[in-house]
Design a protein around this motif. Structure first.
Motif, short mmCIF file in Angstrom:
data_model
loop_
_atom_site.label_atom_id
_atom_site.label_comp_id
_atom_site.label_asym_id
_atom_site.label_seq_id
_atom_site.Cartn_x
_atom_site.Cartn_y
_atom_site.Cartn_z
N LYS A 169 0.84 -1.21 0.00
CA LYS A 169 0.00 0.00 0.00
C LYS A 169 0.87 1.26 0.00
O LYS A 169 0.56 2.24 -0.67
N ASP A 170 1.97 1.22 0.78
CA ASP A 170 2.89 2.36 0.81
C ASP A 170 3.51 2.60 -0.57
O ASP A 170 3.66 3.75 -1.00
N ASP A 172 2.14 1.77 -3.46
CA ASP A 172 1.08 2.31 -4.31
C ASP A 172 0.85 3.80 -4.07
O ASP A 172 0.69 4.57 -5.01
N SER A 173 0.88 4.21 -2.80
CA SER A 173 0.65 5.62 -2.51
C SER A 173 1.82 6.48 -3.00
O SER A 173 1.60 7.58 -3.51
N LYS A 176 1.46 6.70 -6.78
CA LYS A 176 0.32 7.57 -7.12
C LYS A 176 0.68 9.04 -6.92
O LYS A 176 0.38 9.89 -7.77
N HIS A 177 1.34 9.34 -5.82
CA HIS A 177 1.74 10.72 -5.53
C HIS A 177 2.69 11.24 -6.61
O HIS A 177 2.53 12.38 -7.09
N GLU A 180 0.82 11.85 -9.89
CA GLU A 180 0.02 13.10 -9.83
C GLU A 180 0.93 14.31 -9.98
O GLU A 180 0.58 15.28 -10.66
#
Length: 185
Positions: A169-170, A172-173, A176-177, A180
């Protein structure tokens, strides 16, 4: 013993995340970042030194990096090192200051960089899964040697899986960051 295995797995997974984040900071976005040039090697008295050890690196504004060499004789070697690197920016010299102006990224280049970020994220996930595999193998070895019970094994496997899920999850975040940040105009 099981706590040592879990702690080791957590440490190694954390290092994978740190490595990913470090790699992502070196990726050029439309915004200036000192991390882009800090690792560039500059010839200095017969050895190659990182740029941040032979010059001051600062941000002029959101789209420019200012490099001030500690010695005036380093201006030309620093320019050559920047040109030879894969940064893709041409330095501009004004007296004793070297300025790097970040050109805006094209849409195509942004998409390529986003793909690269996703690829780096996938590599980090593979590294985390390899750590999980190693930890699970160590648990199975303890069970074979009858040092733990089957209940302990199942509990350890569940905890290792939860740890893996948290680190994925870390990843993925972080990906994603960065995507963006790349796509922002």
């Amino acid at each position: 013993m099981l706590n040592d295995i879990k702690t080791d797995a957590q440490t190694r997974m954390g290092k994978s995340i740190d490595s990913l984040k470090h790699d992502l900071t070196r990726l050029r976005t439309g915004r200036a970042s000192t991390a882009l040039v800090e690792g560039i090697k500059v010839p200095y008295y017969g050895s190659d030194m990182p740029l941040n050890q032979v010059a001051t690196i600062a941000l002029g504004d959101s789209r420019s990096i200012i490099i001030t060499p500690f010695e005036k004789s380093l201006i030309a070697p620093i320019e050559k090192a920047i040109m030879a690197s894969d940064v893709g920016i041409t330095p501009t010299t004004a007296g004793v200051v070297i300025r790097l102006n970040m050109p805006p990224l094209t849409e195509e280049r942004r998409k390529d960089l986003a793909k690269h970020v996703a690829h780096e994220g996938e590599n980090a996930k593979v590294a985390i899964r390899n750590v999980r595999r190693d930890a699970l193998q160590q648990v199975k070895d303890l069970l074979k040697e009858k040092l733990i019970t089957e209940d302990d094994e199942r509990k350890a496997e569940d905890e290792i899986q939860k740890l893996t899920d948290r680190f994925v999850k870390d990843v993925d975040s972080a990906v994603k960051h960065k995507e963006e940040e790349l796509m922002a105009l």
